[in-house]
Design a protein around this motif. Structure first.
Motif, PDB file in Angstrom:
ATOM      1  N   PRO A   1     -31.453-116.404 -64.053  1.00 21.37           N
ATOM      2  CA  PRO A   1     -32.283-116.572 -62.859  1.00 21.37           C
ATOM      3  C   PRO A   1     -33.733-116.970 -63.143  1.00 21.37           C
ATOM      4  CG  PRO A   1     -32.124-114.259 -63.398  1.00 21.37           C
ATOM      5  CD  PRO A   1     -31.326-114.994 -64.423  1.00 21.37           C
ATOM      6  N   GLY A   2     -33.998-117.411 -64.382  1.00 20.14           N
ATOM      7  CA  GLY A   2     -35.356-117.848 -64.695  1.00 20.14           C
ATOM      8  C   GLY A   2     -35.508-119.344 -64.467  1.00 20.14           C
ATOM      9  N   LYS A   3     -36.760-119.775 -64.281  1.00 20.63           N
ATOM     10  CA  LYS A   3     -36.973-121.193 -64.039  1.00 20.63           C
ATOM     11  C   LYS A   3     -38.393-121.542 -64.470  1.00 20.63           C
ATOM     12  CE  LYS A   3     -36.106-124.429 -60.176  1.00 20.63           C
ATOM     13  NZ  LYS A   3     -36.804-125.514 -60.815  1.00 20.63           N
ATOM     14  N   VAL A   4     -38.528-122.642 -65.183  1.00 18.58           N
ATOM     15  CA  VAL A   4     -39.875-123.105 -65.514  1.00 18.58           C
ATOM     16  C   VAL A   4     -40.442-123.722 -64.249  1.00 18.58           C
ATOM     17  CG1 VAL A   4     -41.247-124.692 -66.897  1.00 18.58           C
ATOM     18  CG2 VAL A   4     -39.270-123.563 -67.913  1.00 18.58           C
ATOM     19  N   THR A   5     -41.527-123.146 -63.737  1.00 14.15           N
ATOM     20  CA  THR A   5     -42.060-123.656 -62.472  1.00 14.15           C
ATOM     21  C   THR A   5     -43.288-124.522 -62.675  1.00 14.15           C
ATOM     22  OG1 THR A   5     -43.069-121.473 -62.258  1.00 14.15           O
ATOM     23  CG2 THR A   5     -41.151-121.914 -60.905  1.00 14.15           C
ATOM     24  N   GLU A   6     -43.839-124.470 -63.905  1.00 14.12           N
ATOM     25  CA  GLU A   6     -45.044-125.245 -64.131  1.00 14.12           C
ATOM     26  C   GLU A   6     -45.226-125.423 -65.629  1.00 14.12           C
ATOM     27  OE1 GLU A   6     -48.342-123.465 -61.930  1.00 14.12           O
ATOM     28  OE2 GLU A   6     -49.690-124.884 -62.921  1.00 14.12           O
ATOM     29  N   GLY A   7     -45.959-126.468 -65.995  1.00 15.44           N
ATOM     30  CA  GLY A   7     -46.394-126.591 -67.377  1.00 15.44           C
ATOM     31  C   GLY A   7     -45.552-127.506 -68.230  1.00 15.44           C
ATOM     32  N   SER A   8     -45.957-127.595 -69.503  1.00 13.88           N
ATOM     33  CA  SER A   8     -45.284-128.505 -70.413  1.00 13.88           C
ATOM     34  C   SER A   8     -45.226-127.895 -71.809  1.00 13.88           C
ATOM     35  CB  SER A   8     -46.036-129.838 -70.469  1.00 13.88           C
ATOM     36  OG  SER A   8     -47.351-129.596 -70.950  1.00 13.88           O
ATOM     37  N   VAL A   9     -44.238-128.338 -72.580  1.00 14.28           N
ATOM     38  CA  VAL A   9     -44.122-127.952 -73.987  1.00 14.28           C
ATOM     39  C   VAL A   9     -43.981-129.253 -74.772  1.00 14.28           C
ATOM     40  CG1 VAL A   9     -42.766-126.730 -75.697  1.00 14.28           C
ATOM     41  CG2 VAL A   9     -43.003-125.762 -73.417  1.00 14.28           C
ATOM     42  N   ASP A  10     -45.064-129.697 -75.382  1.00 13.68           N
ATOM     43  CA  ASP A  10     -45.033-130.981 -76.082  1.00 13.68           C
ATOM     44  C   ASP A  10     -44.858-130.786 -77.577  1.00 13.68           C
ATOM     45  OD1 ASP A  10     -45.547-133.427 -74.404  1.00 13.68           O
ATOM     46  OD2 ASP A  10     -47.045-132.029 -73.582  1.00 13.68           O
ATOM     47  N   PHE A  11     -43.893-131.485 -78.130  1.00 15.69           N
ATOM     48  CA  PHE A  11     -43.722-131.494 -79.582  1.00 15.69           C
ATOM     49  C   PHE A  11     -44.209-132.830 -80.111  1.00 15.69           C
ATOM     50  CE2 PHE A  11     -41.358-127.708 -79.208  1.00 15.69           C
ATOM     51  CZ  PHE A  11     -41.263-127.155 -80.487  1.00 15.69           C
ATOM     52  N   ALA A  12     -44.861-132.794 -81.279  1.00 14.39           N
ATOM     53  CA  ALA A  12     -45.520-133.976 -81.805  1.00 14.39           C
ATOM     54  C   ALA A  12     -44.673-135.250 -81.682  1.00 14.39           C
ATOM     55  CB  ALA A  12     -45.919-133.723 -83.259  1.00 14.39           C
ATOM     56  N   GLU A  13     -43.405-135.215 -82.119  1.00 16.21           N
ATOM     57  CA  GLU A  13     -42.643-136.467 -82.117  1.00 16.21           C
ATOM     58  C   GLU A  13     -41.586-136.539 -81.016  1.00 16.21           C
ATOM     59  OE1 GLU A  13     -41.484-136.382 -86.180  1.00 16.21           O
ATOM     60  OE2 GLU A  13     -43.612-136.538 -86.675  1.00 16.21           O
ATOM     61  N   HIS A  14     -41.575-135.552 -80.127  1.00 13.73           N
ATOM     62  CA  HIS A  14     -40.480-135.505 -79.156  1.00 13.73           C
ATOM     63  C   HIS A  14     -40.946-135.473 -77.716  1.00 13.73           C
ATOM     64  CE1 HIS A  14     -37.708-134.748 -82.475  1.00 13.73           C
ATOM     65  NE2 HIS A  14     -38.721-134.079 -82.981  1.00 13.73           N
ATOM     66  N   GLY A  15     -42.252-135.399 -77.514  1.00 16.20           N
ATOM     67  CA  GLY A  15     -42.764-135.364 -76.155  1.00 16.20           C
ATOM     68  C   GLY A  15     -42.504-134.014 -75.507  1.00 16.20           C
ATOM     69  N   ASN A  16     -42.523-134.017 -74.189  1.00 11.21           N
ATOM     70  CA  ASN A  16     -42.332-132.779 -73.436  1.00 11.21           C
ATOM     71  C   ASN A  16     -40.853-132.385 -73.458  1.00 11.21           C
ATOM     72  OD1 ASN A  16     -42.299-130.680 -71.678  1.00 11.21           O
ATOM     73  ND2 ASN A  16     -43.209-131.800 -69.951  1.00 11.21           N
ATOM     74  N   VAL A  17     -40.543-131.322 -74.173  1.00  8.78           N
ATOM     75  CA  VAL A  17     -39.125-130.955 -74.305  1.00  8.78           C
ATOM     76  C   VAL A  17     -38.568-130.431 -72.990  1.00  8.78           C
ATOM     77  CG1 VAL A  17     -39.285-130.448 -76.761  1.00  8.78           C
ATOM     78  CG2 VAL A  17     -39.607-128.618 -75.118  1.00  8.78           C
ATOM     79  N   LEU A  18     -39.433-130.032 -72.073  1.00  6.13           N
ATOM     80  CA  LEU A  18     -38.921-129.565 -70.782  1.00  6.13           C
ATOM     81  C   LEU A  18     -38.311-130.723 -69.994  1.00  6.13           C
ATOM     82  CD1 LEU A  18     -41.755-127.089 -69.771  1.00  6.13           C
ATOM     83  CD2 LEU A  18     -39.618-126.639 -70.967  1.00  6.13           C
ATOM     84  N   LYS A  19     -38.565-131.953 -70.463  1.00 10.97           N
ATOM     85  CA  LYS A  19     -37.984-133.126 -69.796  1.00 10.97           C
ATOM     86  C   LYS A  19     -36.699-133.576 -70.478  1.00 10.97           C
ATOM     87  CE  LYS A  19     -41.236-134.427 -66.753  1.00 10.97           C
ATOM     88  NZ  LYS A  19     -42.638-134.189 -67.141  1.00 10.97           N
ATOM     89  N   LEU A  20     -36.392-133.009 -71.640  1.00 11.51           N
ATOM     90  CA  LEU A  20     -35.185-133.443 -72.359  1.00 11.51           C
ATOM     91  C   LEU A  20     -33.935-132.952 -71.642  1.00 11.51           C
ATOM     92  CD1 LEU A  20     -36.067-132.826 -76.126  1.00 11.51           C
ATOM     93  CD2 LEU A  20     -36.190-134.953 -74.822  1.00 11.51           C
ATOM     94  N   ARG A  21     -32.913-133.798 -71.651  1.00 11.49           N
ATOM     95  CA  ARG A  21     -31.646-133.443 -71.020  1.00 11.49           C
ATOM     96  C   ARG A  21     -30.498-133.871 -71.941  1.00 11.49           C
ATOM     97  NH1 ARG A  21     -34.378-130.971 -68.528  1.00 11.49           N
ATOM     98  NH2 ARG A  21     -34.971-130.944 -66.347  1.00 11.49           N
TER      99      ARG A  21
END
Ligand code: ATP
Ligand code: MG
Lengths: 331, 339
Positions: free
Chosen positions: B75-95
């Protein structure tokens, strides 16, 4: 490995005790039944003018009972006969050994029940997995509803319904008899084709009536496995969905073996209706005709066979469980 | 994107950021209400260093770890923010596949419940092969060989542990297998959530020593979630202190332990006799961990347990501010907090 065999050995001994218990139960049931059929038969024979001694011998060969002996001697005699696989002689098929009749009826039932079981198992666990994985969607809700609904329908209604819809309204499948009487039995394509066509509806009746239990159990089991740490861990290690599904399915299937026995019993019980409705000369059909004809030896024998089948299923389920779950000590 | 994440401020001139977390907020929706398990977390994970994340039970450490893997689940959900990795960009956008190949080959993870992190029905070696197959390893023997080497380093008999079923291993062995499964794919980031809780003290320090040496050999970026301040002091380069889903203090381990500025950090350090060496001065932290569903909307989350509380604390939530190069504290009173 020795523990493994010990386990099987224990199961087999337990099974034999169970068979003994069931045969004792039927002995006393028949013996204390109102209007004691053994005594009635003896009286009938004597009334028909048969000398008492000869009548006694005749009754004894039919039921395996010796009237006028003390009950415990009768009982031991009966059990002794059962242990020697002598189930007495049929009354309605006069003089034919019960064992002979049962051996002829058995293959029909066993093949139908096993096929029905396999089909319901495969469809049931597939539906269960889908119902669990998609449990927050329309598909999941639909499957849950369908499984619960089908689980609640008695087998004879299922069989009658199928027969009505597919042989009367839509004349897709033939009705009655295990094969077309116009085709001579043999290992020929038309005969096997006819067997298969006639078998579709009864197998469907078994499968659909058994499906719900598998689907519901599998759904609950998958749902619990999905919350287990190792499934989450596999996901967070980037394990492919197909490998994860294999982990889930194998773990979720373990609890199903405990209901395999129940299911086999349920299906053998269902054979009484299904075989009667579809005119299959199996064990269920035999029980039904034996009931109608008050053919007690045949009835006892058939019940005993079904008990034996359920016990064998229990042993097989236990064996499978032992093979599939490494946590059960094998060494 | 690209390898040029900006360092906010660090005493170490060469420091490079591997993972940049901005305004990360994770909300759980439960029967007892909706609450943020992470609340606007800002954090830089420095490349090739060991960053320790500490905090009381329930402060959101594991949730942070999961968010770094884009693994926050219902029941958790990321509601805001970003997690950027140097060579992978925002991993919260990865699918899908991209996310799958990020987890494992890029970030190797040991989970908090790592004793139960293996499929009970498959042999350990088989599960390592499954891992290889999932990430298109061409040579399964090489992977097993790597696992054997790691097992040997962790003082386990490779032929025994790899052919065993998980239940045949002890809790500590399973935990070490978890570390091996995180390392075997040669990731560049290692995320460890209490990786040694089932180990006795001797094995624990041996395993930590191995983790540290592998970290150095492979130039890993290591994130270590732990309760154990002793471990933090011993092996980490940076420390992040969390309280009620917020980062309250962050800095180099050396500096932060020498001069803790947040009352909470000071309190947890005081609670540990083995750092100060003085049993009489060891005092447990008063009060109970915060109930996230009951946190007031305004003011500092720690104030009810804080002995430096002033009226301002009830009104304004302190933000994480630099008190020194690379040392950040979220406290109105930090200037007054000195021994
Ligand atoms: N699946 C979940 N459902 C509801 N709430 C959750 C769930 N997972 C975590 N939480 C809540 O999120 C908050 C943070 O939990 P988290 O597991 O991140 O804490 P933690 O710092 O790792 O604690 P610990 O040291 O005990 O491992 C807690 O209040 C917890 O109750
Ligand atoms: Mg945790």
């Amino acid at each position: 490995m020795s523990k493994f065999f010990k386990r099987i050995g224990k199961r087999i001994v337990a099974g034999l005790v169970m068979i003994l218990a069931v045969s004792s139960f039927t002995f006393f049931l028949v013996h204390f039944m109102p209007g004691n059929p053994v005594q009635t038969k003896l009286n009938t024979l004597i009334e028909e003018g048969i000398p008492p001694l000869q009548a006694q011998a005749q009754v004894r060969s039919m039921y395996g009972f010796i009237p006028h002996q003390p009950l415990y001697i009768q009982y031991f005699h009966y059990v002794w006969q059962v242990l020697h696989l002598n189930l007495g002689k049929s009354i309605s098929y006069s003089g034919v050994p019960v064992m002979h009749l049962l051996l002829k009826a058995m293959p029909w039932t066993v093949i139908m029940v096993l096929t029905g079981l396999a089909v319901s198992f495969i469809i049931g666990i597939t539906a269960g997995v889908i119902a669990s994985v998609k449990r927050n969607s329309k598909l999941g809700d639909g499957l849950l509803l369908l499984s619960t609904f089908l689980h609640g329908i008695p087998q004879f209604i299922m069989a009658l319904g199928l027969a009505y819809v597919f042989t009367t309204i839509f004349k897709i499948f033939p009705f009655g008899a295990p094969y077309n009487a116009a085709i001579s039995p043999g290992f020929t394509i038309p005969f096997i084709g006819s067997l298969a066509r006639h078998a579709v509806l009864p197998i469907a009746a078994y499968a659909i009536s058994g499906f719900g239990a598998w689907a519901l159990t599998m759904r609950a089991s998958v749902t619990s496995v999905l919350g287990d740490d190792y499934i989450l861990a596999a996901e967070l290690r980037g394990v492919t969905p197909s490998i994860r599904l294999r982990y889930i399915a194998r773990n979720a299937m373990l609890p199903l073996f405990t209901i395999l026995t129940l299911s086999v019993g349920f299906m053998f019980g269902g054979s009484i209706f299904i075989e009667t409705i579809f005119d299959y000369p199996g064990l269920g059909y035999t029980i039904n005709t034996a009931l109608a004809a008050r053919d007690y030896p045949l009835m006892d024998g058939a019940f005993l066979m079904i008990t034996a089948a359920v016990i064998i299923a229990t042993i097989v389920a236990d064996l499978l469980y032992t093979v599939l779950d490494p946590r059960i000590q094998r060494i | 994107m690209g390898a040029d994440l900006k360092v906010i401020g660090n005493a170490d001139q060469d420091a490079q950021v591997e993972c940049q977390i901005r305004d990360l907020t994770v909300t759980f929706t439960t029967d007892s209400g909706e609450f943020p398990a992470l609340n606007h977390v800002n954090l830089d994970i420095i490349k090739s260093k060991i960053t320790a994340i500490v905090g009381e039970s329930g402060s959101g450490k594991s949730t942070l770890g999961l968010a770094i893997l884009n693994g926050v689940a219902f029941p958790g959900k990321v509601t805001e923010g970003s997690v950027d990795f140097a060579e992978h960009g925002n991993v919260l956008k990865l699918r899908g596949k991209a996310l799958r190949h990020f987890r494992g080959p890029v970030v190797g993870t040991v989970f908090q419940a790592s004793q139960n992190a293996m499929n009970p029905l498959a042999r350990v070696g088989k599960q390592i092969l499954d891992l290889g197959r999932s990430h298109h390893y061409k040579d399964p023997r090489k992977l097993l060989h790597e696992a054997e080497n790691l097992a040997r380093r962790m003082a386990m008999d490779p032929s025994r542990v790899l052919t065993a079923y998980p239940h045949q291993l002890s809790g500590g062995m399973r935990q070490r297998m978890g570390i091996i499964m995180a390392l075997v794919l040669k990731p560049k980031v290692l995320l460890l959530d209490e990786p040694t809780t089932a180990l006795d003290l001797l094995t624990q320090s041996a395993v930590l020593e191995i983790i540290r040496s592998i970290h150095r050999e492979r130039h890993l970026t290591t994130i270590l979630i732990t309760h154990d301040m002793g471990v933090v002091a011993e092996i980490s380069d940076y420390i992040v202190v969390m309280y009620a889903g917020r980062v309250v203090e962050q800095g180099s381990t050396h500096e932060t332990l020498r001069d803790p500025r947040h009352p909470y950090t000071r309190a947890i350090l005081r609670a540990i006799p083995r750092l100060t060496g003085d049993l009489n001065r060891a005092r447990p932290l008063e009060g109970s961990p915060p109930d996230l569903t009951q946190i007031p909307a305004t003011g500092c989350v720690f104030r009810s347990r804080c002995s430096y509380r002033v009226p301002q604390c009830d009104l304004v939530a302190p933000i994480l501010e630099s008190v020194d190069t690379g040392h950040f504290v979220a406290c109105h009173q930090e200037g007054l907090i000195r021994d």
